[in-house]
Design an enzyme around this catalytic site. Sequence first.
Site, PDB file in Angstrom:
ATOM      1  N   ASP A   1       0.796  -1.230   0.000  1.00  0.00           N
ATOM      2  CA  ASP A   1       0.000   0.000   0.000  1.00  0.00           C
ATOM      3  C   ASP A   1       0.833   1.287   0.000  1.00  0.00           C
ATOM      4  O   ASP A   1       0.337   2.354  -0.318  1.00  0.00           O
ATOM      5  CB  ASP A   1      -0.938   0.017   1.222  1.00  0.00           C
ATOM      6  CG  ASP A   1      -0.190  -0.195   2.534  1.00  0.00           C
ATOM      7  OD1 ASP A   1       1.046  -0.340   2.500  1.00  0.00           O
ATOM      8  OD2 ASP A   1      -0.842  -0.210   3.594  1.00  0.00           O
ATOM      9  N   HIS A   2       2.118   1.194   0.339  1.00  0.00           N
ATOM     10  CA  HIS A   2       2.935   2.405   0.450  1.00  0.00           C
ATOM     11  C   HIS A   2       3.664   2.733  -0.852  1.00  0.00           C
ATOM     12  O   HIS A   2       3.510   3.811  -1.411  1.00  0.00           O
ATOM     13  CB  HIS A   2       3.985   2.233   1.560  1.00  0.00           C
ATOM     14  CG  HIS A   2       3.464   2.400   2.947  1.00  0.00           C
ATOM     15  ND1 HIS A   2       2.538   1.569   3.500  1.00  0.00           N
ATOM     16  CD2 HIS A   2       3.769   3.301   3.906  1.00  0.00           C
ATOM     17  CE1 HIS A   2       2.283   1.949   4.744  1.00  0.00           C
ATOM     18  NE2 HIS A   2       3.013   3.008   5.015  1.00  0.00           N
TER      19      HIS A   2
ATOM     20  N   ASP B   1       4.062  -1.224  11.307  1.00  0.00           N
ATOM     21  CA  ASP B   1       3.608   0.112  10.951  1.00  0.00           C
ATOM     22  C   ASP B   1       3.033   0.734  12.214  1.00  0.00           C
ATOM     23  O   ASP B   1       2.280   0.085  12.947  1.00  0.00           O
ATOM     24  CB  ASP B   1       2.541   0.054   9.852  1.00  0.00           C
ATOM     25  CG  ASP B   1       2.280   1.436   9.301  1.00  0.00           C
ATOM     26  OD1 ASP B   1       2.828   1.762   8.229  1.00  0.00           O
ATOM     27  OD2 ASP B   1       1.569   2.221   9.962  1.00  0.00           O
TER      28      ASP B   1
ATOM     29  N   ARG C   1      -0.250  12.851  10.241  1.00  0.00           N
ATOM     30  CA  ARG C   1       1.064  13.445  10.543  1.00  0.00           C
ATOM     31  C   ARG C   1       1.308  14.660   9.660  1.00  0.00           C
ATOM     32  O   ARG C   1       1.104  14.587   8.446  1.00  0.00           O
ATOM     33  CB  ARG C   1       2.179  12.429  10.296  1.00  0.00           C
ATOM     34  CG  ARG C   1       2.127  11.329  11.315  1.00  0.00           C
ATOM     35  CD  ARG C   1       3.278  10.355  11.205  1.00  0.00           C
ATOM     36  NE  ARG C   1       3.202   9.471  12.351  1.00  0.00           N
ATOM     37  CZ  ARG C   1       3.518   8.191  12.348  1.00  0.00           C
ATOM     38  NH1 ARG C   1       3.986   7.639  11.262  1.00  0.00           N
ATOM     39  NH2 ARG C   1       3.400   7.476  13.441  1.00  0.00           N
TER      40      ARG C   1
ATOM     41  N   SER D   1       6.974   7.170  12.803  1.00  0.00           N
ATOM     42  CA  SER D   1       6.935   5.883  12.093  1.00  0.00           C
ATOM     43  C   SER D   1       7.702   4.783  12.816  1.00  0.00           C
ATOM     44  O   SER D   1       8.619   5.028  13.589  1.00  0.00           O
ATOM     45  CB  SER D   1       7.524   6.108  10.708  1.00  0.00           C
ATOM     46  OG  SER D   1       8.213   4.976  10.268  1.00  0.00           O
TER      47      SER D   1
ATOM     48  N   ARG E   1       9.542   2.705  11.208  1.00  0.00           N
ATOM     49  CA  ARG E   1      10.561   2.231  10.269  1.00  0.00           C
ATOM     50  C   ARG E   1      11.882   1.902  10.967  1.00  0.00           C
ATOM     51  O   ARG E   1      12.504   2.743  11.606  1.00  0.00           O
ATOM     52  CB  ARG E   1      10.758   3.260   9.137  1.00  0.00           C
ATOM     53  CG  ARG E   1      11.321   4.579   9.530  1.00  0.00           C
ATOM     54  CD  ARG E   1      11.225   5.598   8.389  1.00  0.00           C
ATOM     55  NE  ARG E   1       9.830   5.948   8.139  1.00  0.00           N
ATOM     56  CZ  ARG E   1       9.417   7.153   7.736  1.00  0.00           C
ATOM     57  NH1 ARG E   1      10.281   8.115   7.496  1.00  0.00           N
ATOM     58  NH2 ARG E   1       8.137   7.407   7.541  1.00  0.00           N
TER      59      ARG E   1
HETATM   60  C1  MIC Z   1       4.189   6.397   8.274  1.00  0.00           C
HETATM   61  O1  MIC Z   1       3.010   6.725   8.363  1.00  0.00           O
HETATM   62  O2  MIC Z   1       5.130   7.118   8.642  1.00  0.00           O
HETATM   63  C2  MIC Z   1       4.521   5.037   7.696  1.00  0.00           C
HETATM   64  C3  MIC Z   1       5.157   5.262   6.391  1.00  0.00           C
HETATM   65  O3  MIC Z   1       3.341   4.293   7.505  1.00  0.00           O
HETATM   66  C4  MIC Z   1       5.436   4.317   8.682  1.00  0.00           C
HETATM   67  C5  MIC Z   1       6.021   3.065   8.176  1.00  0.00           C
HETATM   68  C6  MIC Z   1       7.202   3.288   7.284  1.00  0.00           C
HETATM   69  O4  MIC Z   1       7.998   4.178   7.523  1.00  0.00           O
HETATM   70  O5  MIC Z   1       7.323   2.511   6.340  1.00  0.00           O
HETATM   71  C7  MIC Z   1       4.798   4.042  10.043  1.00  0.00           C
HETATM   72  O6  MIC Z   1       3.900   4.732  10.434  1.00  0.00           O
HETATM   73  O7  MIC Z   1       5.273   3.157  10.766  1.00  0.00           O
HETATM   74 FE1  SF4 Z   2       0.050   4.864   5.102  1.00  0.00          FE
HETATM   75 FE2  SF4 Z   2       1.387   5.524   7.305  1.00  0.00          FE
HETATM   76 FE3  SF4 Z   2      -0.063   7.327   5.992  1.00  0.00          FE
HETATM   77 FE4  SF4 Z   2      -1.273   5.403   7.287  1.00  0.00          FE
HETATM   78  S1  SF4 Z   2      -0.010   7.022   8.171  1.00  0.00           S
HETATM   79  S2  SF4 Z   2      -1.760   6.125   5.251  1.00  0.00           S
HETATM   80  S3  SF4 Z   2       0.101   3.696   6.996  1.00  0.00           S
HETATM   81  S4  SF4 Z   2       1.768   6.296   5.253  1.00  0.00           S
END
Ligand code: MIC
Ligand code: SF4
Length: 647
Positions: A64-65, A119, A379, A533, A535
Site C-alpha cells: 500500500d505504500h 507500521d 502526521r 513511524s 521504520r
Molecule cells: C508512516 O506513516 O510514517 C509510515 C510510512 O506508515 C510508517 C512506516 C514506514 O515508515 O514505512 C509508520 O507509520 O510506521
Molecule cells: Fe500509510 Fe502511514 Fe499514511 Fe497510514 S499514516 S496512510 S500507513 S503512510
Amino acid sequence: MGLNLVYKILKEHLVEGELRGGETIGIKIDQTLTQDSTGTMAYLQLEAMGIDRVKTKRSVAFIDHNMLQQGFENADDHKYIQTVASKYGVLFSKPGNGICHQVFLERFSCPGDTLIGSDSHTPTAGGVGMIAIGAGGLDVALAMGGGAYYITAPKVCKVNLVGKLRSMVSAKDIILEVLRNQTVKGGVGKVYEYAGEGVKYLSVPQRATITNMGAELGATTSIFPSDDKTREFLKAQGRENEWKELAPDADAIYDEEITIDLSTLEALAAKPHSPDNVEEVNKIGKIKVDQVAIGSCTNSSYEDLMKVAKILKGKKVNPEVSLVIAPGSRQVMEMLARNGALGDIISAGARILENSCGPCIGMGQAPGTDAVSLRTFNRNFYGRSGTLSAQVYLVSPETGAVSAIAGYLTDPRELDLDLNIEVPKNFLIDDSMIIKPAECGKEVEVVRGPNIKPFPTNTPLSDEVSGKITIKVEDNITTDHIMPSNSKLLPFRSNIPYLAEYCFNTVDVDFPKRAQENGGGFIIGGQNYGQGSSREHAALAPLYLGIKGVITKSFARIHKANLINNGIIPLVFENESDYDKISLLDELKIEDVKTALTTGEVEVKNVTQNYSFKVKAELSQKDIDVILAGGKLSYTKLMAEKEDKNA
Ligand code: MIC
Ligand code: SF4
C-alpha cells in the site's frame, strides 16, 4: 479489584513476566501485519530465522505504500513480498486492495485478539477491541516465528467520553482534542482506553480514526470496548462469528482519567508542523488553501468518504484548490462507485487517486512552494509532504471538503447539512485481491530483484565504546527526520547502503559523510527522539554508518526498541543540562560498558572537554542481553543454540 479492558486482554495473552505497570512482559501474538515499505526487511529477517512456516493464527502482507512504480524497484519488492508470503504461509493483499489498516479493520480485525504490525498505525484495529501494537519489522518477524512480543506493561489512561458530537464535528476532532490535552509525548508507556456513554454513539470506523491517531500520542496503543456497534460492523462485513463482547470490569482501576465532552467539541485542526499543535478552526481564521487531500489510514472509510460526497454533491471545488482523494480500500472505492457517490466527487472536480497511502507518505501530490495543504491524515511533520516550505494542517474530512469548496480554511459548522451516514447493513465483500499462500511452501521460489540488498548486522558489544558526536539534534525529532521517506527514497527501503546516504537529510545533509569519516560515533537528541513511524530504517541506516549509541533526553517507544534490536545503545541524560554542554565532534568514551548497562548507571567521559556526565540505561535484562549479543537476530540465534545444547 476490577480489571480494565487492556489488562484483561493482556492477562489472556501473558507468556512471560508479571502483569504490573512498568514491568517487562512477553505476550502471545495472534495476528501480524506488514506493509511493503517495512515488509521487505521484515521478511528478509524472517528468512534469516530459518523457520518453515509462520506460527501465528493469521499473518497478512499488504502492499500500500510504495505504489508509484517509477522504476523496477517497487514492482520487484512487491514480487518478493508476494512470493515470500506464499512460501511462509502469509496472506497477501495485492496492490490496489487498499491501505493495510483499513483493509485489516474490514476483513481481519477480531475483538480480544492481539496484533502487531510493522507500521506505527497498527493500533487502528483497537477500534474493535483488539490490543494492536506498532513494532519494528524484526519484532513482527519474530512474532510470525511464534515468539512472544515484549513490551513494558503499560499504564492505562481512561478517556471518558460524555455527550454526543454535534453535526459536522467528528471523530478526528475527538482525537485532535486528546492530542491537544496529552501532547505527542504524553502517551509514552500508556494505553488509552475509551469509555463512557459517548462511546455508543461512535461507529467502528469513527473509533478506528481515534485509535489510529493514538500513535501520534506516542502511546503503546488505544482501545475501545467491543459492543453492539462492533457486532453490527462485523456483521456487515460478513464476520459476525468473530464478534465477542468485551468490556472492563465495573470496578476497573485506571492509572489516569481524562474526560472529553463531545457535545461542546468544535472542529479542530493541527497546525504545522506537529499533530499536537491544535486549535479551533474558527480561531485559526480563514487562511487561503492551495490543496486539500482526503484519505490515509485515519480518514478514508466508506463513512468518511460518503460525508465528503454529500458535501461536494452539486458543488464545484474552488478554482484555486487542488482536491485529491484516496479511498482507503477497494471495498470503499467500489461501494462509492456503485452507489453514485464517486460520480458526485468526480463531478465536483476532485482528483481521484488509487487506494493507497499516497500523499500521506509523500508518494506524489507534494504541495507547491509555501502552499497551504489541508489533510485528513495523521502526521504533518516538517517535510513529510515532500515540500519543505509547505504548511500542512490536519483536519477532519468535513473540514477538508467544506474548505475545498470555499477556497479557505472553513469551519464545517458554517454549513448547515445533516451528514448522518449510517454504517451500511452489508459491505460489498470481495476478497479476490487477498491471495492465499501456497499449501506447501517448500515448492515456492522466492523472487529477489536486484534492489534487495542484505541488511546490516551489528557485532557483539565490546568492553569500551567510544567515538565522536556526529550529530546533535533538538526535541521531537521524528523518524521522518532520521530516515526521510518520499517518492524518491521509498523505493530503496530494501537497500540500506543507498538510503544511508540520506540519513538526517532534512536536518543536516553532511551527517552521513561526517559519520563515515569518524567511524560512526554517537547521536545526541532531545525529548521524544524517534517519534512517529515504526521504520527500522531509522536504526539500520545509522547502524550502517557506524553509530554505536544514541544519548537523548527521552525516546519514543518503537524507535528505542528498534535501536536495541540492532545493538545500538539508547541512553538518557540524567541531568538535561548536560545536553547543553555537549558539542558536535566531542569525543565520548564509556568504559566497562557491560557492567555499566547492568547497573543502569553509566558514566560517559567527554574526552574533548575533559569532564564526565551520567546517563541512564533504562533497559530490561533482556534488552541488555540483546545489545550484548549485537542485536536481536544474533541474540535469538544464541538462545536457539543454547536450547539445542540443553536438549
Ligand atoms: C508512516 O506513516 O510514517 C509510515 C510510512 O506508515 C510508517 C512506516 C514506514 O515508515 O514505512 C509508520 O507509520 O510506521
Ligand atoms: Fe500509510 Fe502511514 Fe499514511 Fe497510514 S499514516 S496512510 S500507513 S503512510
